[in-house]
Design a protein around this motif. Structure first.
Motif, mmCIF file in Angstrom:
data_model
loop_
_atom_site.group_PDB
_atom_site.id
_atom_site.type_symbol
_atom_site.label_atom_id
_atom_site.label_comp_id
_atom_site.label_asym_id
_atom_site.label_seq_id
_atom_site.Cartn_x
_atom_site.Cartn_y
_atom_site.Cartn_z
ATOM 1 N N ARG A 132 -3.500 -11.546 5.853
ATOM 2 C CA ARG A 132 -2.555 -11.099 6.877
ATOM 3 C C ARG A 132 -2.094 -9.681 6.559
ATOM 4 N NH1 ARG A 132 -0.521 -14.605 10.625
ATOM 5 N NH2 ARG A 132 -1.385 -16.725 10.522
ATOM 6 N N ILE A 133 -1.999 -8.853 7.587
ATOM 7 C CA ILE A 133 -1.720 -7.426 7.406
ATOM 8 C C ILE A 133 -0.654 -6.990 8.400
ATOM 9 C CG2 ILE A 133 -2.702 -5.095 7.500
ATOM 10 C CD1 ILE A 133 -5.448 -6.459 6.906
ATOM 11 N N GLY A 134 0.314 -6.195 7.943
ATOM 12 C CA GLY A 134 1.338 -5.681 8.836
ATOM 13 C C GLY A 134 2.427 -4.954 8.087
ATOM 14 N N ASN A 135 3.556 -4.743 8.773
ATOM 15 C CA ASN A 135 4.648 -3.964 8.204
ATOM 16 C C ASN A 135 5.921 -4.781 7.959
ATOM 17 O OD1 ASN A 135 3.301 -1.364 8.256
ATOM 18 N ND2 ASN A 135 3.367 -1.580 10.477
ATOM 19 N N SER A 136 5.887 -6.073 8.285
ATOM 20 C CA SER A 136 7.064 -6.907 8.137
ATOM 21 C C SER A 136 7.030 -7.686 6.831
ATOM 22 C CB SER A 136 7.146 -7.894 9.299
ATOM 23 O OG SER A 136 8.169 -8.858 9.068
ATOM 24 N N ARG A 150 -11.537 -5.471 13.052
ATOM 25 C CA ARG A 150 -11.055 -4.275 13.754
ATOM 26 C C ARG A 150 -9.847 -3.722 13.001
ATOM 27 N NH1 ARG A 150 -6.406 -5.332 15.853
ATOM 28 N NH2 ARG A 150 -5.779 -7.446 16.435
ATOM 29 N N PRO A 151 -9.558 -2.425 13.135
ATOM 30 C CA PRO A 151 -8.425 -1.845 12.388
ATOM 31 C C PRO A 151 -7.095 -2.532 12.695
ATOM 32 C CG PRO A 151 -9.792 -0.110 13.321
ATOM 33 C CD PRO A 151 -10.296 -1.408 13.888
ATOM 34 N N ILE A 152 -6.388 -2.889 11.640
ATOM 35 C CA ILE A 152 -5.036 -3.443 11.758
ATOM 36 C C ILE A 152 -4.097 -2.514 10.988
ATOM 37 C CG2 ILE A 152 -3.511 -5.386 11.248
ATOM 38 C CD1 ILE A 152 -5.923 -7.232 11.434
ATOM 39 N N TYR A 153 -3.090 -1.990 11.677
ATOM 40 C CA TYR A 153 -2.166 -1.067 11.029
ATOM 41 C C TYR A 153 -1.123 -1.849 10.227
ATOM 42 C CZ TYR A 153 -4.087 2.962 13.414
ATOM 43 O OH TYR A 153 -4.929 3.953 13.824
ATOM 44 N N GLY A 154 -1.020 -1.499 8.949
ATOM 45 C CA GLY A 154 -0.042 -2.192 8.130
ATOM 46 C C GLY A 154 0.104 -1.601 6.748
ATOM 47 N N ARG A 155 1.245 -1.887 6.160
ATOM 48 C CA ARG A 155 1.548 -1.468 4.791
ATOM 49 C C ARG A 155 1.310 -2.602 3.805
ATOM 50 N NH1 ARG A 155 7.411 0.904 2.631
ATOM 51 N NH2 ARG A 155 7.053 0.456 0.407
ATOM 52 N N TYR A 156 1.506 -3.842 4.266
ATOM 53 C CA TYR A 156 1.412 -4.994 3.377
ATOM 54 C C TYR A 156 0.149 -5.800 3.685
ATOM 55 C CZ TYR A 156 6.315 -3.762 2.880
ATOM 56 O OH TYR A 156 7.473 -3.071 2.673
ATOM 57 N N LEU A 191 0.826 -1.221 0.000
ATOM 58 C CA LEU A 191 0.000 0.000 0.000
ATOM 59 C C LEU A 191 0.854 1.262 0.000
ATOM 60 C CD1 LEU A 191 -2.723 -1.066 2.590
ATOM 61 C CD2 LEU A 191 -2.692 -1.450 0.111
ATOM 62 N N LEU A 192 2.169 1.105 0.120
ATOM 63 C CA LEU A 192 3.139 2.203 0.039
ATOM 64 C C LEU A 192 3.115 3.131 1.240
ATOM 65 C CD1 LEU A 192 2.845 3.128 -3.749
ATOM 66 C CD2 LEU A 192 4.530 1.660 -2.652
ATOM 67 N N ASP A 193 2.252 2.860 2.206
ATOM 68 C CA ASP A 193 2.220 3.589 3.462
ATOM 69 C C ASP A 193 1.445 2.746 4.460
ATOM 70 O OD1 ASP A 193 2.629 5.545 5.349
ATOM 71 O OD2 ASP A 193 1.978 7.187 4.066
ATOM 72 N N VAL A 194 1.457 3.150 5.729
ATOM 73 C CA VAL A 194 0.757 2.392 6.765
ATOM 74 C C VAL A 194 -0.661 2.923 6.917
ATOM 75 C CG1 VAL A 194 0.731 1.783 9.212
ATOM 76 C CG2 VAL A 194 2.901 1.898 7.971
ATOM 77 N N PHE A 195 -1.628 2.025 6.869
ATOM 78 C CA PHE A 195 -3.036 2.378 7.020
ATOM 79 C C PHE A 195 -3.686 1.513 8.096
ATOM 80 C CE2 PHE A 195 -1.905 3.615 2.755
ATOM 81 C CZ PHE A 195 -2.544 4.830 2.590
ATOM 82 N N ALA A 196 -4.769 2.018 8.649
ATOM 83 C CA ALA A 196 -5.577 1.235 9.578
ATOM 84 C C ALA A 196 -6.605 0.464 8.750
ATOM 85 C CB ALA A 196 -6.269 2.146 10.584
ATOM 86 N N VAL A 197 -6.199 -0.684 8.233
ATOM 87 C CA VAL A 197 -7.047 -1.461 7.320
ATOM 88 C C VAL A 197 -8.186 -2.106 8.107
ATOM 89 C CG1 VAL A 197 -7.109 -3.356 5.655
ATOM 90 C CG2 VAL A 197 -5.077 -1.876 5.811
ATOM 91 N N THR A 198 -9.399 -1.986 7.581
ATOM 92 C CA THR A 198 -10.589 -2.526 8.251
ATOM 93 C C THR A 198 -11.390 -3.482 7.380
ATOM 94 O OG1 THR A 198 -11.894 -0.623 7.520
ATOM 95 C CG2 THR A 198 -10.873 -0.465 9.686
ATOM 96 N N ARG A 199 -11.042 -3.570 6.091
ATOM 97 C CA ARG A 199 -11.886 -4.361 5.201
ATOM 98 C C ARG A 199 -11.090 -4.797 3.981
ATOM 99 N NH1 ARG A 199 -15.953 -2.010 1.572
ATOM 100 N NH2 ARG A 199 -15.500 -0.042 2.625
ATOM 101 N N VAL A 200 -11.236 -6.066 3.603
ATOM 102 C CA VAL A 200 -10.631 -6.602 2.372
ATOM 103 C C VAL A 200 -11.705 -7.377 1.627
ATOM 104 C CG1 VAL A 200 -8.930 -8.212 1.418
ATOM 105 C CG2 VAL A 200 -8.295 -6.730 3.335
#
Length: 477
Positions: free
Chosen positions: A267-271, A299-305, A239-248
């Motif tokens: 799966r969502i996160g920054n690693s 619930r919101p998960i913060y992540g870039r990937y 996503l090129l930045d970190v977002f509070a993703v809530t829906r896929v």
């Protein structure tokens, strides 16, 4: 001249001076704030049509040229279809209020009669089942007619002639929204056109096919990603930045083997450890029926990937669309940098075979020239390629994906130039960076101080060369 007359003349001069200052300030303010004219959302956007008569592709109707003589090459044209249609993808949801259509001017004006303008978010029946905004009674030869209506929320705008065999010719289609907050109230699909990768690729369907904005679920139509039969296959979007993703939302393959998606994990996160598959588990796919789209909320998960991952078995992972949304009320929602070049108008010095300039801004980083997503000039002296950002930005970063199947050295020495002049086709604008080399199929990022400009050029000066670009991305501070 009497004192009274002198006072009157002085008052008139002061009023004229004050008015001129106000007009100048008004023009400066509205120019800087980009509110001087509504933006045509269709300009340079992705367009398709039911069929193509000879060579006039659907994009001709969104090239910014209202020339209404079909033979001049700026009009789209279908074959004589039953229920012919044309569609533009705005790449986001807008509250559309106005559509302008320029009709063919050299002949057969009556062919447009009865055409319907339909707007919405569905691709059922190619988008022709979306809400009816207006019906074209008639448009005189070469005229432009504007249709205004209450706001209709939609990503797709169709021009559709129902119920008869007809040729549909459009010399320009322009789409506008109200200048109100209503045009931005719909959540943006963060995955659309973002960089994507997968564990392996089966035949041609690259990872980017799952974020091309097309939910067509028939794998054979070419809009689905597909891995090989891997152990623990995975797909990942950046996503090129970190977002509070809530829906896929995931669209499953529709022509066969729906069960392959069963048990997939989101799966969502920054690693990027284990390719991102160790990030937080957001949801598990039980099953998705053939061709259906299923939405997973959490619930919101913060992540870039965002990864789609099938653990524990050998499987083919096929995704016909993945859409990612964040809670728009979180501060991080608007932080994602936008690729300004994506879908923008592009030109180049010459075209080798059919490898047009816009292939380099189609959002597809497939680096195999033969797959059809790279631009390619002829063997020109000082070949060049240019994208028009349509507005002036403080550009700080350009990303180039080089050809991957051969001839990586051709890009060596290319210059990135940015500015507002079209003198020498834009190649005299300010030098931002020089490409020393980019290995086969790799993507290289060039970062520099902000340079104000509407045009971004890639030029190879001083030698005869083929210029091949498999993707160019442009970002502003």
């Amino acid at each position: 001249m009497s004192p009274t007359h002198r006072m009157a003349v002085r008052a008139i001069l002061l009023l004229s001076l004050f008015t001129g200052m106000c007009v100048a300030q008004y023009k400066e303010y509205y120019t800087q704030s980009c509110l001087c004219a509504p933006r045509n959302l269709a300009l340079g956007a992705t367009a398709v049509q039911s069929t193509t008569y000879k060579s006039p592709s659907a994009e001709r109707a969104v090239d910014g040229n209202r020339d209404s003589n079909y033979h001049h090459g700026s009009c789209s044209h279908t074959d004589g279809d039953l229920n012919p249609w044309w569609r533009v993808d705005l790449l986001d949801v807008f509250a559309v209020t106005t559509v302008s259509i320029t009709n063919r001017g050299d002949a057969v004006a009556e062919r447009i009669n009865g055409a319907e303008i339909r707007i919405g978010n569905s691709l059922d029946n190619n988008g022709n089942n979306n809400e009816l905004a207006a019906t074209v009674g008639s448009i005189p030869l070469g005229a432009t007619k504007t249709f205004e209506f209450r706001p209709i929320y939609g990503r797709y705008v169709n021009i559709f002639i129902p119920g008869r065999n007809e040729y549909l010719t459009l010399c320009e289609v322009e789409v506008f929204v109200e200048h109100t907050s209503s045009s931005t109230t719909v959540l943006r699909n963060l995955a659309l056109g973002a960089p994507a990768v997968q564990s392996t690729t089966y035949k041609l369907p690259a990872a980017e096919k799952a974020i091309d904005g097309n939910r067509d679920s028939n794998y054979l139509h070419g809009s689905c990603s597909h891995t090989d039969g891997d152990l623990n296959p995975w797909w990942r979007v950046d996503l090129l930045d970190v977002f509070a993703v809530t829906r896929v939302s995931i669209t499953n393959r529709g022509d066969a083997v729906a069960e392959r998606i069963n048990g997939a994990e989101i799966r969502i996160g920054n690693s990027q450890d284990n390719n991102g598959n160790n990030n937080e588990l957001a949801a598990t796919v039980g099953s998705i029926p053939l061709g259906a789209t299923k939405t997973f909320e959490f619930r919101p998960i913060y992540g870039r990937y965002v990864n789609i991952f099938i653990p524990g078995r050998n499987e083919y992972l096929t995704l016909c669309e993945v859409e990612v949304f964040a809670d728009k009320h979180t501060p991080s929602y608007t932080t994602v940098p936008k690729n300004l070049a994506l879908g923008a108008p592009a030109v180049q010095s010459t075209i080798y075979k059919s490898a047009a300039a816009h292939n380099a801004v189609d959002g597809n980083k497939d680096s195999n020239y033969h797959h059809g997503s790279c631009s390619h000039t002829d063997g020109d002296m000082s070949p060049w390629w240019r994208v028009d950002l349509l507005e002036v930005y403080g550009v700080t970063r350009v990303i180039i994906t080089n050809r991957g199947d051969a001839c990586a050295e051709r890009i060596n020495g290319a210059e990135i130039r940015i500015g507002n002049s079209l003198e020498n086709n834009g190649n005299n604008n300010e030098l931002a960076a020089t490409v020393v080399s980019i290995p086969l199929g790799l993507t290289k990022t060039f970062v520099f101080k902000p340079i104000e400009g509407q045009y971004v050029n890639i030029v190879i000066p001083g030698r005869s060369e083929y210029l091949t670009l498999c993707e160019v991305e442009v970002f502003a501070d």
